[in-house]
Enzyme design. Structure first.
Site, mmCIF file in Angstrom:
data_model
loop_
_atom_site.group_PDB
_atom_site.id
_atom_site.type_symbol
_atom_site.label_atom_id
_atom_site.label_comp_id
_atom_site.label_asym_id
_atom_site.label_seq_id
_atom_site.Cartn_x
_atom_site.Cartn_y
_atom_site.Cartn_z
ATOM 1 N N SER A 182 0.829 -1.204 0.000
ATOM 2 C CA SER A 182 0.000 0.000 0.000
ATOM 3 C C SER A 182 0.858 1.246 0.000
ATOM 4 O O SER A 182 1.894 1.302 0.677
ATOM 5 C CB SER A 182 -0.912 0.016 1.230
ATOM 6 O OG SER A 182 -1.588 1.257 1.334
ATOM 7 N N TYR A 214 -3.183 0.164 9.612
ATOM 8 C CA TYR A 214 -3.026 -0.281 8.218
ATOM 9 C C TYR A 214 -1.655 0.096 7.678
ATOM 10 O O TYR A 214 -0.934 -0.740 7.116
ATOM 11 C CB TYR A 214 -4.135 0.338 7.370
ATOM 12 C CG TYR A 214 -4.112 -0.081 5.918
ATOM 13 C CD1 TYR A 214 -4.504 -1.355 5.533
ATOM 14 C CD2 TYR A 214 -3.701 0.810 4.928
ATOM 15 C CE1 TYR A 214 -4.492 -1.739 4.202
ATOM 16 C CE2 TYR A 214 -3.685 0.434 3.593
ATOM 17 C CZ TYR A 214 -4.073 -0.844 3.235
ATOM 18 O OH TYR A 214 -4.050 -1.218 1.910
#
Length: 245
Positions: free
Chosen positions: A149, A162
């Site tokens: 990500s 995250y």
């Protein structure tokens, strides 16, 4: 190069994909099967996997489904045993299962949910590749692709768990690439950037106006590139479809 190898570059290959029940994982599973691979699709929800399987079979591909939770190491061992028993070996592993977490700022976050995000995104990826490595080594070569990500280098409020999990995942991938290079096993990161999926909860977060907002199918060409590289091809590399700030 023959026409068959151009249109079916993954003929004879076996791919295992976690998080294949929807979104990016489903799109890549369908594409790999269309390219000739036998695909083992795994996720926690059997119903979603059934939809993926139906799409692959409708397109004339080969696939099987295996319900498993990446957080449970024993279930990952069973997943790869299933893949080998069904198709004779493993060539490509896409560690794609993940969660975005609760989206709260750290001070207001729930400790249990924060930890769960780390466990799914990082420990789950560890369990996946740990279970896969003996089978890839037995094959003599292979490819591991982890879904990363851009959040690991772009701080955004509400994404502490995250972003932390994806930052650690990238370091794990780099170390693993060094450890496995002698066995002709590459390890690379695929960063999709913003994609319209259920996990990203579009409409609840904003991105820079220049950002490319994608459909899951837009990630397929990069995933195909990584799956079709030579055995001694790129490793410890990050490939991103996200615009860096």
């Amino acid at each position: 190069m023959s026409e068959i190898s151009q249109t079916r570059p993954l003929d004879g290959k076996v791919a295992v994909i976690t998080g294949a029940g929807r979104g990016i994982g489903r799109a890549i599973a369908v594409a790999y099967a269309q390219a000739g691979a036998a695909v083992v699709c795994s996720a926690r929800k059997e119903g979603e996997l059934g939809v993926t399987l139906a799409l692959i079979e409708k397109a004339g591909g080969r696939a099987s489904i295996f319900t498993a939770d990446v957080v449970e190491h024993a279930q990952m061992l069973a997943l790869f045993d299933h893949a080998v028993a069904t198709y004779g070996g493993i060539d490509i592993v896409l560690a794609n299962a993940g969660t975005a977490g609760e989206g709260r700022k750290l001070q207001k976050s729930d400790p249990a949910q924060w930890r769960e995000t780390i466990e799914v995104n990082l420990v789950g990826a560890y369990n996946t590749v740990h279970a896969a490595i003996p089978h890839l080594r037995a094959r003599g070569a292979g490819k591991i692709i982890v879904t990363g990500s851009g959040s690991r280098h772009r701080a955004m409020p509400g994404l502490s768990a995250y972003a932390s999990s994806k930052s650690a995942l990238w370091m794990m991938a780099q170390v693993l690439a060094v450890e496995l290079e002698e066995f002709n096993i590459s390890v690379n990161e695929l960063i999709p950037g913003p994609v319209k999926t259920a996990m990203t909860r579009f409409g609840e977060q904003s991105f820079p106006p220049q950002e490319w907002i994608k459909e899951p199918e837009d990630v397929v060409p990069l995933a195909m590139f990584l799956a079709t590289q030579p055995d001694r091809g790129p490793t410890a590399q990050s490939y991103s479809l996200m615009r860096r700030a």
